[in-house]
Structure formats: C-alpha cells, structure tokens
Design a protein around this motif. Structure first.
Motif, PDB file in Angstrom:
ATOM      1  N   ALA A   6     -19.042   5.861 -31.279  1.00 18.90           N
ATOM      2  CA  ALA A   6     -18.450   4.799 -30.900  1.00 18.90           C
ATOM      3  C   ALA A   6     -17.955   3.696 -32.012  1.00 18.90           C
ATOM      4  CB  ALA A   6     -19.259   3.900 -29.837  1.00 18.90           C
ATOM      5  N   ILE A   7     -16.818   3.183 -32.085  1.00 21.89           N
ATOM      6  CA  ILE A   7     -16.517   2.268 -32.918  1.00 21.89           C
ATOM      7  C   ILE A   7     -16.006   0.857 -31.988  1.00 21.89           C
ATOM      8  CG2 ILE A   7     -14.662   1.871 -34.553  1.00 21.89           C
ATOM      9  CD1 ILE A   7     -14.213   4.573 -34.901  1.00 21.89           C
ATOM     10  N   VAL A   8     -16.583  -0.145 -32.372  1.00 20.36           N
ATOM     11  CA  VAL A   8     -16.115  -1.365 -31.806  1.00 20.36           C
ATOM     12  C   VAL A   8     -15.486  -2.386 -32.640  1.00 20.36           C
ATOM     13  CG1 VAL A   8     -16.864  -3.498 -30.665  1.00 20.36           C
ATOM     14  CG2 VAL A   8     -18.095  -1.362 -30.308  1.00 20.36           C
ATOM     15  N   LEU A   9     -13.979  -2.550 -32.489  1.00 17.78           N
ATOM     16  CA  LEU A   9     -13.410  -3.172 -33.399  1.00 17.78           C
ATOM     17  C   LEU A   9     -13.526  -4.508 -33.161  1.00 17.78           C
ATOM     18  CD1 LEU A   9      -9.969  -1.207 -33.195  1.00 17.78           C
ATOM     19  CD2 LEU A   9     -11.854  -1.023 -34.819  1.00 17.78           C
ATOM     20  N   ALA A  10     -14.119  -5.433 -34.191  1.00 15.74           N
ATOM     21  CA  ALA A  10     -14.537  -6.853 -34.168  1.00 15.74           C
ATOM     22  C   ALA A  10     -14.253  -7.480 -35.256  1.00 15.74           C
ATOM     23  CB  ALA A  10     -15.949  -6.909 -33.691  1.00 15.74           C
ATOM     24  N   ALA A  11     -13.011  -7.235 -35.637  1.00 19.43           N
ATOM     25  CA  ALA A  11     -12.616  -7.927 -37.156  1.00 19.43           C
ATOM     26  C   ALA A  11     -11.452  -8.769 -37.098  1.00 19.43           C
ATOM     27  CB  ALA A  11     -12.144  -6.864 -38.192  1.00 19.43           C
ATOM     28  N   GLY A  12     -10.686  -9.116 -35.940  1.00 19.69           N
ATOM     29  CA  GLY A  12      -9.595  -9.681 -35.790  1.00 19.69           C
ATOM     30  C   GLY A  12      -9.753 -11.112 -35.925  1.00 19.69           C
ATOM     31  N   ARG A  13      -8.853 -12.065 -36.272  1.00 15.61           N
ATOM     32  CA  ARG A  13      -8.631 -13.441 -36.468  1.00 15.61           C
ATOM     33  C   ARG A  13      -8.532 -14.183 -34.988  1.00 15.61           C
ATOM     34  NH1 ARG A  13      -3.859 -14.193 -40.549  1.00 15.61           N
ATOM     35  NH2 ARG A  13      -3.302 -12.596 -39.582  1.00 15.61           N
ATOM     36  N   SER A  14      -8.228 -13.494 -34.107  1.00 10.24           N
ATOM     37  CA  SER A  14      -7.939 -14.046 -32.676  1.00 10.24           C
ATOM     38  C   SER A  14      -7.114 -15.517 -32.589  1.00 10.24           C
ATOM     39  CB  SER A  14      -9.332 -14.379 -31.852  1.00 10.24           C
ATOM     40  OG  SER A  14     -10.187 -15.105 -32.630  1.00 10.24           O
ATOM     41  N   THR A  15      -5.920 -15.232 -33.129  1.00  9.38           N
ATOM     42  CA  THR A  15      -5.135 -16.422 -33.558  1.00  9.38           C
ATOM     43  C   THR A  15      -4.538 -16.887 -32.265  1.00  9.38           C
ATOM     44  OG1 THR A  15      -3.282 -14.936 -33.648  1.00  9.38           O
ATOM     45  CG2 THR A  15      -4.339 -15.623 -35.770  1.00  9.38           C
ATOM     46  N   ARG A  16      -4.498 -16.243 -31.336  1.00  5.14           N
ATOM     47  CA  ARG A  16      -3.801 -16.576 -29.804  1.00  5.14           C
ATOM     48  C   ARG A  16      -4.759 -17.407 -29.274  1.00  5.14           C
ATOM     49  NH1 ARG A  16      -1.587 -11.381 -27.053  1.00  5.14           N
ATOM     50  NH2 ARG A  16      -1.217 -12.931 -25.476  1.00  5.14           N
ATOM     51  N   GLY A  95     -17.719  15.025 -33.438  1.00  7.46           N
ATOM     52  CA  GLY A  95     -16.261  15.577 -33.150  1.00  7.46           C
ATOM     53  C   GLY A  95     -15.472  14.822 -32.661  1.00  7.46           C
ATOM     54  N   ALA A  96     -15.610  13.291 -32.407  1.00  8.75           N
ATOM     55  CA  ALA A  96     -14.705  12.457 -31.779  1.00  8.75           C
ATOM     56  C   ALA A  96     -15.307  11.045 -32.135  1.00  8.75           C
ATOM     57  CB  ALA A  96     -14.247  12.768 -30.404  1.00  8.75           C
ATOM     58  N   ALA A  97     -14.469  10.101 -31.641  1.00 13.35           N
ATOM     59  CA  ALA A  97     -14.860   8.573 -31.674  1.00 13.35           C
ATOM     60  C   ALA A  97     -14.232   7.662 -30.386  1.00 13.35           C
ATOM     61  CB  ALA A  97     -14.549   7.993 -32.943  1.00 13.35           C
ATOM     62  N   VAL A  98     -14.947   7.083 -29.646  1.00 15.38           N
ATOM     63  CA  VAL A  98     -14.268   6.325 -28.658  1.00 15.38           C
ATOM     64  C   VAL A  98     -14.199   4.911 -29.382  1.00 15.38           C
ATOM     65  CG1 VAL A  98     -14.699   5.117 -26.492  1.00 15.38           C
ATOM     66  CG2 VAL A  98     -15.617   7.500 -26.896  1.00 15.38           C
ATOM     67  N   VAL A  99     -13.024   4.524 -29.227  1.00 17.54           N
ATOM     68  CA  VAL A  99     -12.770   3.140 -29.973  1.00 17.54           C
ATOM     69  C   VAL A  99     -12.437   2.159 -28.947  1.00 17.54           C
ATOM     70  CG1 VAL A  99     -10.783   1.855 -31.370  1.00 17.54           C
ATOM     71  CG2 VAL A  99     -11.285   4.319 -31.593  1.00 17.54           C
TER      72      VAL A  99
END
Length: 198
Positions: A6-16, A95-99
């Motif tokens: 599992a990959i949790v994307l938590a890098a954004g700047r959340s500009t909105r 064999g895979a990743a859940v994003v």
C-alpha cells in the motif's frame, strides 16, 4: 498470490485548503491522513508506505507505527513525483501496490481488500480501478507490470491517465461513496462533518 503493498500519498501542499495543511486537519478527532494510513494498516496490504513532502516533520509525527516513510524532496512538482517515490520503495516480492490518497479519510480497509481480492483472481490485469455511481474513485491498484509506465509520469499526472484504451484495466463499480470523496477545500471538510452528523 504475491504480496500487495500500500502506498499512501501524503506529500501535497493542499493549496486549495488555504493556510492549513489539510492532511493535519482533524476528522473525528484524528488528523485526516491518519485515517488513510489506519485503513491501509487494517487491510491485507503490506508493507504500508507513506510518501511525505510538504511539512514532512509534522505529517510524520502523526503517523502510526508500522509504516515505511519515504520523503519526496520534489513534492512541489506534482503527484507524479510522489507516485514514483512510493513505487520505488515497493519491495521486489510485491506484485502490485494499492495507491491511497491521504485526503480520503472515509476509505476503509474493506475497499482496499476488495481491490486486492479482485487482483488475486485476475493477476494478468494491469490495474484495478474503482468507481461510485459513475465517478472515478480511489484507491487504485497498480500491478507491477504497470510500474515502469507510471515511473515515466511527470507533473500533476496520476496513473489513471495510463488506463485509457487498455483492455487489461479492471473497472469496478463499488457501492461505497467513500471511494469518491476527497477533501480539497474547507467547504468539503465542513461538508464531510455535516454529512456524518445526519
């Protein structure tokens, strides 16, 4: 079956979201990102990789134990760089990743496990992508055979752009509105709380 990370994307700047980092905004008394990570940890996916970037120290401070943290120094360039960082950290045996997206706090372990189970039944697919009432959703499972293509993405392009015209992408209609609810604005955050209170 092979392991699925599992990959949790938590890098954004959340500009909105304005001045606040949305990933640290409270949802049910916990930082928003903690919900996404908890869902991943409660699922069959292993390892759980969290990609941080903007305000990395603050985000990492609220993460539970048991995750692998990868910092994206190029996070300002867009989501593609975070995808690349996450995929680079996936162990060879997977064999895979859940994003997962860190701003989707209502996605639960059951949705993740559904994607993994579907992939186990159809290991030749390149991706498993959920939808809710016709809206494209997240998380998305990416098979290793698609990793090289995803690693070529740049800017704010997500992996879904690669799905068009492919016969080996499994699209799955889910009876779960959580897969289509992401929190990008203060209004969306307020709406989430209001809807939960009904």
């Amino acid at each position: 079956m092979s392991a699925v990370a599992a990959i949790v994307l938590a890098a954004g700047r959340s500009t909105r979201m304005g001045a606040a980092n949305k990933l640290l905004c409270p949802v049910d008394g916990e930082p928003m990102v903690a919900h996404a990570v908890a869902a991943a940890l409660a699922s069959r996916a292993r390892p759980v990789i969290v990609v941080t970037g903007h305000e990395a120290d603050e985000v990492e401070a609220v993460l539970p134990k048991g995750v692998t943290v990868v910092r994206n120094a190029d996070h300002a360039s867009g989501i593609a760089s975070s995808l690349r960082c996450g995929l680079a950290a996936v162990p060879d045996e997977a064999g895979a990743a859940v994003v997962l997206l860190g701003d989707m706090p209502r996605v639960g372990a059951a949705a993740i496990d559904t994607l993994i189970a579907l992939f186990a039944e159809a290991p030749r697919v390149a991706a498993v992508a959920p939808s809710w009432q016709g809206q494209p959703g997240n998380p998305v499972l990416l098979a290793r055979r698609l990793f090289a293509d995803v690693m070529q993405l740049v800017g704010d392009e997500g992996a879904r752009r690669l799905f068009a015209g492919r016969s080996d992408v499994m699209n799955v209609a889910m009876d779960d509105p959580a897969v289509a609810i992401d929190i990008d604005t203060p209004e969306a955050l307020a709406g989430l709380a209001a809807n939960e209170g009904r």
